[in-house]
Design an enzyme around this catalytic site. Sequence first.
Site, short mmCIF file in Angstrom:
data_model
loop_
_atom_site.label_atom_id
_atom_site.label_comp_id
_atom_site.label_asym_id
_atom_site.label_seq_id
_atom_site.Cartn_x
_atom_site.Cartn_y
_atom_site.Cartn_z
N LYS A 199 0.84 -1.19 0.00
CA LYS A 199 0.00 0.00 0.00
C LYS A 199 0.88 1.24 0.00
O LYS A 199 2.09 1.16 0.19
CB LYS A 199 -0.94 -0.01 1.21
CG LYS A 199 -0.26 -0.10 2.54
CD LYS A 199 -1.27 -0.26 3.67
CE LYS A 199 -0.54 -0.42 4.99
NZ LYS A 199 -1.23 0.22 6.09
N ARG A 213 -9.56 1.21 15.84
CA ARG A 213 -9.31 2.02 14.65
C ARG A 213 -10.00 1.43 13.44
O ARG A 213 -9.94 1.95 12.33
CB ARG A 213 -7.79 2.09 14.42
CG ARG A 213 -7.33 3.04 13.35
CD ARG A 213 -5.91 2.73 12.91
NE ARG A 213 -5.80 1.42 12.27
CZ ARG A 213 -4.67 0.95 11.74
NH1 ARG A 213 -3.57 1.66 11.83
NH2 ARG A 213 -4.65 -0.24 11.17
N TYR A 223 15.93 31.13 3.08
CA TYR A 223 14.87 32.02 3.54
C TYR A 223 15.08 32.42 5.00
O TYR A 223 15.35 31.58 5.86
CB TYR A 223 13.50 31.35 3.39
CG TYR A 223 13.00 31.30 1.97
CD1 TYR A 223 12.74 32.47 1.26
CD2 TYR A 223 12.76 30.08 1.35
CE1 TYR A 223 12.26 32.42 -0.04
CE2 TYR A 223 12.28 30.01 0.04
CZ TYR A 223 12.04 31.19 -0.64
OH TYR A 223 11.56 31.14 -1.94
N MET A 273 10.86 24.60 -1.05
CA MET A 273 9.97 23.69 -1.77
C MET A 273 10.73 22.79 -2.74
O MET A 273 10.42 21.60 -2.87
CB MET A 273 8.91 24.48 -2.54
CG MET A 273 7.94 23.61 -3.32
SD MET A 273 6.73 24.57 -4.25
CE MET A 273 5.70 25.18 -2.91
#
Length: 384
Positions: A48, A151, A279, A327
Amino acid sequence: MSMLIEEGRTEAMAAARFAGPTLQLIRGAVAENLRRMRTGGPVMAVVKADGYGHGALAVASAAVDAGAEWLGVTDVAEGAVLRGGGIEAPILAWLHPAGIDVVAAVRNRIDVAVGSVDELAELIDDAGVAGLVDEGARVRVHLHLDTGMARGGCPVRDWDRMLQLARRGRDAGLLRIVGVMGHLPQADLADPRANVPWVMRLQHARDTALRAGLAPLIAHLGATSAALSDPSTRFDLVRVGAGLVGIDPSRTVELAPAGRFTAPVVHSAEVDAGTPVGYGGAHVADRRTRISVLGVGYADGIPRELSREACVEIGGRRHRVIGRVSMDQIVVDTGDASFPRGSVATVFGPGGIAPTVQEWGDWAGTIPHTIVTGIGARVARTVA
């Protein structure tokens, strides 16, 4: 003359290109890890979250080739992708974030787990509407019991109702009850004593199901940590996901790292002492040093919040990540070493010098699962 100029321009363009960020799956490591966890019996290779970030089809193929008897996925759609890629091993889907498509499950020969009376009733209704009886097809179902997680899974108080409904669905020719399953809430402790209540709960649930006439049944409970530390949790099958790619959540066994995450140097410079980097000037150079910028950032899975120990490997040495993660880029202090554009940095991988996924989890204050499943789509996936 123009042809020579064009040829020169083409050569220059080719020289300016280099491999972008890449996550390489190491098939041999998947096989090694699987062999280690198959010693106690059959294994379901759980792929998964796109094979824990490494590519679901690639990890599934490596696992099946190494002897995995089953595959586990999030939902029927993920299983269908594996079938489309030529995978023939039995597949179980058990989370169903968008519900269960019974027709697709039957068409693609995918087992489904059901964890509540309501969910099972809906499945039976859907199977009836789909006309599966007329086609002689049945939905293969694993009954999911809540074994201490709260859960998901059927509460113990509803288990008898679950079994009664499962029998009705079977007797109507709509279902084939294949197994019972649960999850362990504290297997990461690697302490078998913590698993005892939940092992006993699943044993009792299976015995009750057998007495209700639902047989034969495959029982499965343990995942990677349990498979490595507690034989009593193995039952008929263990579900191994993180362990395939080299992660032991209990941190008690050293598995083979199955991923190599690399990124290119896209810029290098020399900076003076006192130079702010990135930054907000969050880092200020304390000496004259060289820096390299890597073409990978938080959009690619580099955690934005990192401790000062975070580093990458370039040229056979570790170099510290400095300044804020952007980013699309991170900056690395390379000291007296200068690396040209296109040099390859290893973010994590095998080999002893490169950082491990576990280290990145520690530096980010999280678990290694978060690191590998967070690697972005623009990072190319390859297989070695």
